[in-house]
Write a protein that holds these residues in place. Structure first.
Motif, PDB file in Angstrom:
ATOM      1  N   LEU A   1       0.736  -1.129   0.278  1.00 42.11           N
ATOM      2  CA  LEU A   1      -0.035  -0.229  -0.292  1.00 42.11           C
ATOM      3  C   LEU A   1       0.316   0.868   0.195  1.00 42.11           C
ATOM      4  N   GLU A   2       2.196   1.287   0.626  1.00 38.14           N
ATOM      5  CA  GLU A   2       2.671   2.121   0.718  1.00 38.14           C
ATOM      6  C   GLU A   2       3.572   2.911  -0.418  1.00 38.14           C
ATOM      7  N   LYS A   3       3.742   1.529  -1.263  1.00 34.57           N
ATOM      8  CA  LYS A   3       4.754   1.713  -2.500  1.00 34.57           C
ATOM      9  C   LYS A   3       3.121   1.824  -3.432  1.00 34.57           C
ATOM     10  N   MET A   4       2.325   1.748  -3.322  1.00 39.48           N
ATOM     11  CA  MET A   4       0.760   2.329  -4.319  1.00 39.48           C
ATOM     12  C   MET A   4       0.432   3.570  -3.971  1.00 39.48           C
ATOM     13  N   ALA A   5       0.852   3.957  -3.115  1.00 40.72           N
ATOM     14  CA  ALA A   5       0.545   5.762  -2.673  1.00 40.72           C
ATOM     15  C   ALA A   5       1.333   6.467  -4.108  1.00 40.72           C
ATOM     16  N   THR A   6       2.091   6.375  -4.001  1.00 41.93           N
ATOM     17  CA  THR A   6       2.600   7.020  -5.017  1.00 41.93           C
ATOM     18  C   THR A   6       2.398   6.853  -6.652  1.00 41.93           C
ATOM     19  N   MET A   7       1.287   5.898  -6.798  1.00 40.96           N
ATOM     20  CA  MET A   7       0.771   5.506  -7.997  1.00 40.96           C
ATOM     21  C   MET A   7      -0.558   6.539  -7.907  1.00 40.96           C
ATOM     22  N   ASN A   8      -1.320   6.800  -9.334  1.00 43.97           N
ATOM     23  CA  ASN A   8      -2.449   7.285  -9.628  1.00 43.97           C
ATOM     24  C   ASN A   8      -3.286   6.456  -9.337  1.00 43.97           C
ATOM     25  N   LEU A   9      -3.735   5.977  -7.887  1.00 41.00           N
ATOM     26  CA  LEU A   9      -4.553   5.057  -7.592  1.00 41.00           C
ATOM     27  C   LEU A   9      -5.624   6.075  -6.725  1.00 41.00           C
ATOM     28  N   LYS A  10      -6.667   5.196  -7.815  1.00 42.92           N
ATOM     29  CA  LYS A  10      -7.933   5.948  -6.562  1.00 42.92           C
ATOM     30  C   LYS A  10      -8.548   4.497  -5.982  1.00 42.92           C
ATOM     31  N   ASP A  11      -9.142   5.622  -4.884  1.00 41.19           N
ATOM     32  CA  ASP A  11     -10.354   4.587  -4.627  1.00 41.19           C
ATOM     33  C   ASP A  11      -9.987   3.489  -3.369  1.00 41.19           C
ATOM     34  N   GLN A  12      -8.581   3.537  -3.266  1.00 39.63           N
ATOM     35  CA  GLN A  12      -7.979   2.237  -2.839  1.00 39.63           C
ATOM     36  C   GLN A  12      -8.582   2.258  -1.257  1.00 39.63           C
ATOM     37  N   ARG A  13      -8.509   0.705  -0.963  1.00 38.58           N
ATOM     38  CA  ARG A  13      -9.409  -0.101   0.033  1.00 38.58           C
ATOM     39  C   ARG A  13      -9.120  -1.157   1.067  1.00 38.58           C
ATOM     40  N   ALA A  14      -9.040  -1.589   2.495  1.00 36.43           N
ATOM     41  CA  ALA A  14      -7.824  -2.327   2.090  1.00 36.43           C
ATOM     42  C   ALA A  14      -8.781  -3.017   2.874  1.00 36.43           C
ATOM     43  N   GLY A  15      -8.960  -4.300   3.675  1.00 35.34           N
ATOM     44  CA  GLY A  15      -9.821  -4.747   4.908  1.00 35.34           C
ATOM     45  C   GLY A  15      -9.210  -6.715   4.766  1.00 35.34           C
TER      46      GLY A  15
END
Length: 190
Positions: free
Chosen positions: A111-125
């Motif tokens: 998730l930390e690495k994905m934070a630098t990408m242009n991703l929207k609506d990130q959710r985890a569970g």
């Protein structure tokens, strides 16, 4: 780990690009044409269409096809739905070394690495597949003008993460995300 994650992201983008149609644009189905898909039958009806590897098994919904790919150190099993709106929704499975991290650590790092990408609506569970605790991630992103919706299921075993990544057009999410959940429920580790 950074190289492994970068390879996962590259594979995801490559697979998404490979599933686009030749015109590479969304909306090729006229608005008044209903989206027709093959809904996976109940799990018991899928039993005759099982993918079996040394590590796991998973059902193939009726009308979908299996495609195997090798990318670097990863052997991918792709389950591909019939083309709808010039896109082939799919779910792919890969095994990734967790490099000694716990499941939470593995997810947090990704998730930390994905934070630098242009991703929207990130959710985890949290989730469970066949009694095995795992995590899920959802997000969307745009590639070549197409909005893609992703749901990733991560199940650990013996220091490896089994990563099931499902993708469809954002406009297909209401149809395919429940199907992906049913398909993920058929995943069984050996």
């Amino acid at each position: 780990m950074k190289q492994a994650y970068s390879l996962q992201v590259f594979i995801l983008l490559l697979l998404a690009a490979a599933c686009k149609g030749p015109e590479a644009k969304q909306g090729n189905t006229p608005p008044d044409t209903p989206l027709v898909v093959n809904t996976p039958p109940a799990s018991s009806a899928m039993a005759s269409n099982i993918v079996t590897t040394a590590d796991y098994e998973i059902a193939i919904p009726q009308g979908w096809v299996r495609k195997d790919r090798v990318s670097g150190a990863y052997n991918l099993v792709m389950l591909v739905a019939p083309r709808a709106d010039n896109y082939s929704p799919n779910l792919n499975v890969l095994r990734d070394n967790m490099n000694g991290k716990s499941l939470d650590g593995y997810i947090r790092t990704n998730l930390e690495k994905m934070a630098t990408m242009n991703l929207k609506d990130q959710r985890a569970g949290d989730m469970s597949i066949n009694g095995v605790h795992g995590k899920y991630l959802t997000y969307s992103y745009q590639i070549e003008g197409r909005e893609i919706s992703i749901k990733t299921y991560v199940v650990p075993k013996d220091g490896f993460a089994f990563v099931l990544t499902a993708s469809c057009l954002l406009s297909q999410s209401a149809t395919y995300m429940p199907q992906f959940d049913k398909l993920a429920d058929t995943f069984k580790l050996k």
